[in-house]
Design an enzyme around this catalytic site. Structure first.
Site, PDB file in Angstrom:
ATOM      1  N   SER A 258      -0.644  15.055   1.862  1.00  0.00           N
ATOM      2  CA  SER A 258       0.570  15.259   2.663  1.00  0.00           C
ATOM      3  C   SER A 258       1.390  13.978   2.774  1.00  0.00           C
ATOM      4  CB  SER A 258       0.224  15.817   4.037  1.00  0.00           C
ATOM      5  OG  SER A 258      -0.661  14.965   4.707  1.00  0.00           O
TER       6      SER A 258
ATOM      7  N   ALA B 276       5.306  13.745  -1.599  1.00  0.00           N
ATOM      8  CA  ALA B 276       5.265  14.807  -2.605  1.00  0.00           C
ATOM      9  C   ALA B 276       4.721  16.102  -2.004  1.00  0.00           C
ATOM     10  CB  ALA B 276       4.408  14.355  -3.795  1.00  0.00           C
TER      11      ALA B 276
ATOM     12  N   SER C  43       0.303   6.480   1.405  1.00  0.00           N
ATOM     13  CA  SER C  43       1.181   5.386   0.971  1.00  0.00           C
ATOM     14  C   SER C  43       2.589   5.660   1.451  1.00  0.00           C
ATOM     15  CB  SER C  43       1.161   5.253  -0.555  1.00  0.00           C
ATOM     16  OG  SER C  43      -0.077   4.756  -0.962  1.00  0.00           O
TER      17      SER C  43
ATOM     18  N   ALA D 194       5.394   3.041   3.200  1.00  0.00           N
ATOM     19  CA  ALA D 194       6.430   2.501   2.310  1.00  0.00           C
ATOM     20  C   ALA D 194       7.467   1.735   3.116  1.00  0.00           C
ATOM     21  CB  ALA D 194       7.077   3.632   1.519  1.00  0.00           C
TER      22      ALA D 194
ATOM     23  N   GLY E 131      10.277  -0.818   1.530  1.00  0.00           N
ATOM     24  CA  GLY E 131      11.583  -1.193   0.979  1.00  0.00           C
ATOM     25  C   GLY E 131      12.621  -0.100   1.023  1.00  0.00           C
ATOM     26  N   GLY E 132      12.298   1.096   0.477  1.00  0.00           N
ATOM     27  CA  GLY E 132      13.260   2.186   0.501  1.00  0.00           C
ATOM     28  C   GLY E 132      13.153   3.110  -0.684  1.00  0.00           C
TER      29      GLY E 132
ATOM     30  N   GLU F 172      16.470  -4.894  -4.831  1.00  0.00           N
ATOM     31  CA  GLU F 172      15.072  -5.211  -5.166  1.00  0.00           C
ATOM     32  C   GLU F 172      14.987  -5.645  -6.629  1.00  0.00           C
ATOM     33  OE1 GLU F 172      12.736  -1.802  -3.942  1.00  0.00           O
ATOM     34  OE2 GLU F 172      12.665  -2.515  -1.880  1.00  0.00           O
TER      35      GLU F 172
ATOM     36  N   HIS G 139       1.568  -5.686  -6.596  1.00  0.00           N
ATOM     37  CA  HIS G 139       2.744  -6.129  -5.839  1.00  0.00           C
ATOM     38  C   HIS G 139       2.616  -7.634  -5.671  1.00  0.00           C
ATOM     39  CE1 HIS G 139       5.811  -6.574  -2.801  1.00  0.00           C
ATOM     40  NE2 HIS G 139       6.146  -5.310  -2.941  1.00  0.00           N
TER      41      HIS G 139
ATOM     42  N   ARG H  45       8.645  -6.723 -11.172  1.00  0.00           N
ATOM     43  CA  ARG H  45       7.387  -7.040 -10.500  1.00  0.00           C
ATOM     44  C   ARG H  45       6.276  -7.575 -11.397  1.00  0.00           C
ATOM     45  NH1 ARG H  45       6.468  -2.177  -6.428  1.00  0.00           N
ATOM     46  NH2 ARG H  45       8.291  -2.864  -5.281  1.00  0.00           N
TER      47      ARG H  45
ATOM     48  N   HIS I 249      -1.134  -2.212  -6.137  1.00  0.00           N
ATOM     49  CA  HIS I 249      -0.132  -1.543  -5.320  1.00  0.00           C
ATOM     50  C   HIS I 249       0.171  -0.123  -5.789  1.00  0.00           C
ATOM     51  CE1 HIS I 249       3.427  -1.263  -2.798  1.00  0.00           C
ATOM     52  NE2 HIS I 249       4.209  -1.082  -3.849  1.00  0.00           N
TER      53      HIS I 249
ATOM     54  N   GLU J 165       2.463  10.177  -7.041  1.00  0.00           N
ATOM     55  CA  GLU J 165       1.777   9.045  -7.685  1.00  0.00           C
ATOM     56  C   GLU J 165       0.563   9.483  -8.501  1.00  0.00           C
ATOM     57  OE1 GLU J 165       1.336   5.627  -5.146  1.00  0.00           O
ATOM     58  OE2 GLU J 165      -0.039   4.650  -6.563  1.00  0.00           O
TER      59      GLU J 165
ATOM     60  N   ARG K 219       6.614   0.209 -13.110  1.00  0.00           N
ATOM     61  CA  ARG K 219       7.557   0.968 -12.274  1.00  0.00           C
ATOM     62  C   ARG K 219       8.614   0.062 -11.660  1.00  0.00           C
ATOM     63  NH1 ARG K 219       7.736   2.147  -6.553  1.00  0.00           N
ATOM     64  NH2 ARG K 219       5.847   0.897  -6.329  1.00  0.00           N
TER      65      ARG K 219
ATOM     66  N   SER L  48       9.463   5.219  -6.740  1.00  0.00           N
ATOM     67  CA  SER L  48       8.336   6.130  -6.542  1.00  0.00           C
ATOM     68  C   SER L  48       8.640   7.216  -5.520  1.00  0.00           C
ATOM     69  CB  SER L  48       7.105   5.352  -6.107  1.00  0.00           C
ATOM     70  OG  SER L  48       6.085   6.253  -5.806  1.00  0.00           O
TER      71      SER L  48
HETATM   72  P1  FAD Z   1       0.679   9.510  -0.723  1.00  0.00           P
HETATM   73  O1  FAD Z   1       1.853   9.270   0.112  1.00  0.00           O
HETATM   74  O2  FAD Z   1      -0.249   8.382  -0.964  1.00  0.00           O
HETATM   75  O3  FAD Z   1      -0.148  10.684  -0.077  1.00  0.00           O
HETATM   76  C1  FAD Z   1      -1.399  11.055  -0.619  1.00  0.00           C
HETATM   77  C2  FAD Z   1      -2.023  12.100   0.276  1.00  0.00           C
HETATM   78  O4  FAD Z   1      -3.169  12.645  -0.373  1.00  0.00           O
HETATM   79  C3  FAD Z   1      -2.512  11.571   1.625  1.00  0.00           C
HETATM   80  O5  FAD Z   1      -2.151  12.527   2.584  1.00  0.00           O
HETATM   81  C4  FAD Z   1      -4.041  11.568   1.465  1.00  0.00           C
HETATM   82  O6  FAD Z   1      -4.738  11.809   2.649  1.00  0.00           O
HETATM   83  C5  FAD Z   1      -4.235  12.743   0.542  1.00  0.00           C
HETATM   84  N1  FAD Z   1      -5.485  12.745  -0.213  1.00  0.00           N
HETATM   85  C6  FAD Z   1      -5.943  11.843  -1.106  1.00  0.00           C
HETATM   86  N2  FAD Z   1      -7.145  12.242  -1.584  1.00  0.00           N
HETATM   87  C7  FAD Z   1      -7.426  13.416  -0.979  1.00  0.00           C
HETATM   88  C8  FAD Z   1      -8.536  14.319  -1.027  1.00  0.00           C
HETATM   89  N3  FAD Z   1      -9.616  14.111  -1.808  1.00  0.00           N
HETATM   90  N4  FAD Z   1      -8.513  15.421  -0.235  1.00  0.00           N
HETATM   91  C9  FAD Z   1      -7.471  15.658   0.586  1.00  0.00           C
HETATM   92  N5  FAD Z   1      -6.405  14.843   0.674  1.00  0.00           N
HETATM   93  C10 FAD Z   1      -6.387  13.745  -0.106  1.00  0.00           C
HETATM   94  N6  FAD Z   1       7.590   3.287  -3.139  1.00  0.00           N
HETATM   95  C11 FAD Z   1       8.939   3.340  -3.056  1.00  0.00           C
HETATM   96  O7  FAD Z   1       9.572   4.081  -3.806  1.00  0.00           O
HETATM   97  N7  FAD Z   1       9.578   2.583  -2.114  1.00  0.00           N
HETATM   98  C12 FAD Z   1       8.927   1.761  -1.239  1.00  0.00           C
HETATM   99  O8  FAD Z   1       9.532   1.123  -0.400  1.00  0.00           O
HETATM  100  C13 FAD Z   1       7.509   1.697  -1.330  1.00  0.00           C
HETATM  101  N8  FAD Z   1       6.803   0.875  -0.502  1.00  0.00           N
HETATM  102  C14 FAD Z   1       5.452   0.932  -0.529  1.00  0.00           C
HETATM  103  C15 FAD Z   1       4.717   0.180   0.391  1.00  0.00           C
HETATM  104  C16 FAD Z   1       3.345   0.274   0.445  1.00  0.00           C
HETATM  105  C17 FAD Z   1       2.565  -0.524   1.451  1.00  0.00           C
HETATM  106  C18 FAD Z   1       2.663   1.127  -0.483  1.00  0.00           C
HETATM  107  C19 FAD Z   1       1.172   1.243  -0.447  1.00  0.00           C
HETATM  108  C20 FAD Z   1       3.380   1.839  -1.423  1.00  0.00           C
HETATM  109  C21 FAD Z   1       4.768   1.759  -1.459  1.00  0.00           C
HETATM  110  N9  FAD Z   1       5.515   2.484  -2.386  1.00  0.00           N
HETATM  111  C22 FAD Z   1       6.878   2.509  -2.297  1.00  0.00           C
HETATM  112  C23 FAD Z   1       4.860   3.443  -3.268  1.00  0.00           C
HETATM  113  C24 FAD Z   1       5.006   4.847  -2.646  1.00  0.00           C
HETATM  114  O9  FAD Z   1       4.921   4.739  -1.259  1.00  0.00           O
HETATM  115  C25 FAD Z   1       3.955   5.801  -3.129  1.00  0.00           C
HETATM  116  O10 FAD Z   1       3.849   5.772  -4.533  1.00  0.00           O
HETATM  117  C26 FAD Z   1       4.301   7.225  -2.711  1.00  0.00           C
HETATM  118  O11 FAD Z   1       4.537   7.269  -1.331  1.00  0.00           O
HETATM  119  C27 FAD Z   1       3.169   8.170  -3.084  1.00  0.00           C
HETATM  120  O12 FAD Z   1       3.424   9.397  -2.450  1.00  0.00           O
HETATM  121  P2  FAD Z   1       2.459  10.614  -2.735  1.00  0.00           P
HETATM  122  O13 FAD Z   1       3.001  11.759  -1.949  1.00  0.00           O
HETATM  123  O14 FAD Z   1       2.264  10.785  -4.179  1.00  0.00           O
HETATM  124  O15 FAD Z   1       1.050  10.121  -2.143  1.00  0.00           O
HETATM  125  C1  SIN Z   2       8.374  -2.961  -1.244  1.00  0.00           C
HETATM  126  O1  SIN Z   2       8.981  -2.688  -0.213  1.00  0.00           O
HETATM  127  O2  SIN Z   2       8.273  -4.090  -1.708  1.00  0.00           O
HETATM  128  C2  SIN Z   2       7.700  -1.858  -1.985  1.00  0.00           C
HETATM  129  C3  SIN Z   2       8.696  -1.146  -2.795  1.00  0.00           C
HETATM  130  C4  SIN Z   2       8.019  -0.304  -3.843  1.00  0.00           C
HETATM  131  O3  SIN Z   2       6.813  -0.365  -4.056  1.00  0.00           O
HETATM  132  O4  SIN Z   2       8.762   0.427  -4.518  1.00  0.00           O
END
Ligand code: FAD
Ligand code: SIN
Length: 530
Positions: free
Chosen positions: A20, A23, A49, A53, A55-56, A120, A241, A287, A348, A372, A383, A388
């Site tokens: 959740s 995506a 993640s 997040a 930056g944006g 960025e 990162h 990066r 990261h 992701e 990336r 993302s």
């Molecule tokens: P996530 O948001 O990671 O969600 C994954 C979900 O899957 C979670 O709910 C977790 O509990 C669940 N899950 C995992 N395994 C299981 C399982 N076995 N059973 C049940 N549930 C499970 N990207 C940007 O574009 N801009 C940014 O500014 C940025 N800043 C970032 C800062 C940080 C600190 C980090 C870590 C990442 C950042 N990124 C950024 C990258 C971006 O946030 C992630 O790539 C993106 O949010 C991934 O979204 P997602 O929905 O794919 O997965």
């Molecule tokens: C950050 O805010 O530096 C993270 C941005 C990203 O991973 O896209």
């Protein structure tokens, strides 16, 4: 229906969504009008993640920018490996996705009545919409507010998906995914059957010792898909990162790239800006280049960290745009407005993942992968920052549209979880030891700089650990810790195996034995043995 708990051992949904973050939430939002959605996440809602997040989200929102420029920046960051059709389709959707986020209540920062767009690394224009330095939290809250009250959505928190179920294990006929086994918070295994299953389970940063990722990022989706027979792609491209806090109490805190975008410097202990020795773009180089330069400089100088000096930005902008980072640093006794902050590169983002098309379709019928955990070729070998969140939302939207085109498959019964022959655990030290060994091996041998020797050492050690885990796994009751260990071990093995296939240095994969960029451009595709 809102948040719930699984008291039954058998559940059914039209659409099972695992994860959740951005995506999973947007896919749930789109599908809820058409059927019953079960939205499962393994930790608390905030352990994604997305929530963290900073930056944006990138999108072409200003008249001085263009779609072509965003496309070219993405292609350049990806060093020849991006799939250009996917890049163009994703970038094209940027504006409508950001406008939808605004409509559902994401209060992006504004300046003079227009969106404030930050800068960025690797972007040739200001094109990153943000909510101060906590963009992910604002997006998560806005999406959750749409999903949570919906009568067709059941949310199961603290439920860990163990494995996907495919018809090959039950009926004759074409193999398809029909649901998953899930561990509930009482330690019981629940079987969930579904017409369509969507993996939105995020990344795998926990495979490494130092990571910006939350605990949930153990590559579960990729590992489950691999065990179910799916193809995976480009797993060697792990993005480090450049600027994670170096502090024993703030181990996975990030110092957003937007700090550098707004004018912060990266310096060594003497205050020297060394990044221009590596790339003329200095702090604003992509990066992979900045992280490798910091890593190289740390090794050359024999020191534990480098520093982000945000003083050139000025206190007013720091207090306005970077309020959360500043506040968290103050709690650790560090003042972003007054002093350079110690940083190191940390794992990261995983650019590779389950091979999927732009709609999230995988090589297994009935299974989609988005966000992701998926690899569409958007990011290529590296990336571009803030692409993302954009990818998560665009893919979720396209995936939901594709899911709704599918005819309902024949109902299939999922066999109950079989725990015969299982004996209670008497000690946990073996699990802890394997966790530590895997993460240290990956950090030391499969980090920013790799070599043939390091990869083969890693591979040999991981094989032994894999054997130990396999024999432990089938004898003892499943627990979250054990499931995650099994998944990081498999992820580590797949990352090493992928890295061994690439005889060149490209983007995030750098090998001292193959320092050149090869003229031949190819994805690394791994298929499980049938
Ligand atoms: P996530 O948001 O990671 O969600 C994954 C979900 O899957 C979670 O709910 C977790 O509990 C669940 N899950 C995992 N395994 C299981 C399982 N076995 N059973 C049940 N549930 C499970 N990207 C940007 O574009 N801009 C940014 O500014 C940025 N800043 C970032 C800062 C940080 C600190 C980090 C870590 C990442 C950042 N990124 C950024 C990258 C971006 O946030 C992630 O790539 C993106 O949010 C991934 O979204 P997602 O929905 O794919 O997965
Ligand atoms: C950050 O805010 O530096 C993270 C941005 C990203 O991973 O896209």
């Amino acid at each position: 229906m809102g948040q719930s708990s699984s008291d039954c051992k058998q559940l059914h949904a039209d659409y099972l969504i695992i994860g959740s973050g951005a995506a999973g939430l947007l896919a749930a939002n789109r599908l809820a009008a058409h059927g019953q959605v079960l939205l499962v996440n393994k930790g608390r809602f905030k352990d994604s993640s997305t929530w963290n997040a900073q930056g944006g989200i990138a999108g072409v929102m200003s008249d001085s920018d263009s779609l072509e420029s965003h496309v070219q920046d993405t292609l350049a960051a990806g060093v020849g490996l991006c799939h250009e059709d996917v890049v163009r389709a994703t970038v094209r959707h940027g504006r409508e996705i950001i406008e939808e986020l605004i409509e559902i209540g994401t209060a992006f920062d504004e300046k003079n009545g227009a969106l404030h767009l930050t800068q960025e690394g690797g972007h040739s224009s200001r094109r990153v919409a943000h909510v101060q330095d906590a963009t992910g939290r604002a997006i998560s809250e806005a999406l959750l507010a749409q999903v949570a009250p919906h009568a067709n959505v059941t949310r199961l928190e603290e439920h860990t998906a163990i494995d996907l179920v495919t018809t090959a294990s039950t009926d004759a006929g074409q193999k398809r995914c029909v649901g998953a086994y899930v561990l509930n918070p009482h330690g019981e295994v629940v079987t969930i059957s579904a017409q369509q299953t969507i993996l939105a389970s995020g990344g795998a940063g926990k495979v490494y010792l130092y990571t910006s990722n939350p605990h949930a990022a153990t590559g579960d989706g990729i590992a489950m898909a691999w065990r179910a027979g799916c193809t995976v792609m480009n797993l060697e491209f792990i993005q480090f990162h450049p600027t994670c806090l170096f502090h024993r109490e703030g181990s996975n805190m990030l110092l957003s790239e937007a700090l550098r975008g707004e004018g912060a410097h990266v310096v060594d202990a003497k205050g020297r800006r060394f990044l221009f020795d590596y790339d003329e773009r200095g702090e604003l180089a992509p990066r992979d280049i900045v992280a490798r330069a910091i890593d190289h400089e740390m090794k050359k100088q024999g020191v534990d960290c480098m520093y982000v000096d945000a003083r050139p930005i000025g206190s007013t902008l720091i207090l306005d745009h970077f309020r959360n980072i500043h506040g968290r640093l103050l709690e650790l006794g560090l003042d972003l407005t007054q002093e350079p902050i110690p940083v190191v590169p940390a794992a990261h983002y995983i650019c590779g993942g389950i091979q999927a098309d732009g709609d999230g379709k995988t090589s297994l019928e009935g299974l989609y992968a988005i966000g992701e955990t998926a690899c569409t070729g958007l990011h290529g070998a590296n990336r571009l920052a803030s692409n993302s969140l954009l990818e998560c939302l665009v893919m979720a939207d396209c995936c939901a549209a594709d899911v709704l085109k599918q005819a309902a498959p024949p109902a299939s019964r999922i066999p109950d979880w079989d725990d015969s022959g299982i004996v209670p655990e008497t000690e946990r030290i073996q699990i802890k030891q394997n966790w530590d060994e895997i993460r240290a091996t990956m950090s030391n041998y499969v980090g920013i700089v790799r070599s043939v020797e390091r990869l083969s050492r890693a591979s040999r050690r991981l094989r032994i650990i894999q054997d130990e885990i396999a024999s432990y796994y089938w004898k003892h009751p499943v627990s979250q810790d054990l499931l995650e260990l099994r998944n990081i071990a498999l992820m580590a093995e797949l990352i090493v195996h992928s890295a061994q296939q690439r005889h060149e240095s490209r983007g995030l994969h750098y090998s001292t034995d193959y320092p050149q960029l090869s003229a031949a451009i190819s994805d690394t595709v791994l298929r499980p043995e049938a």
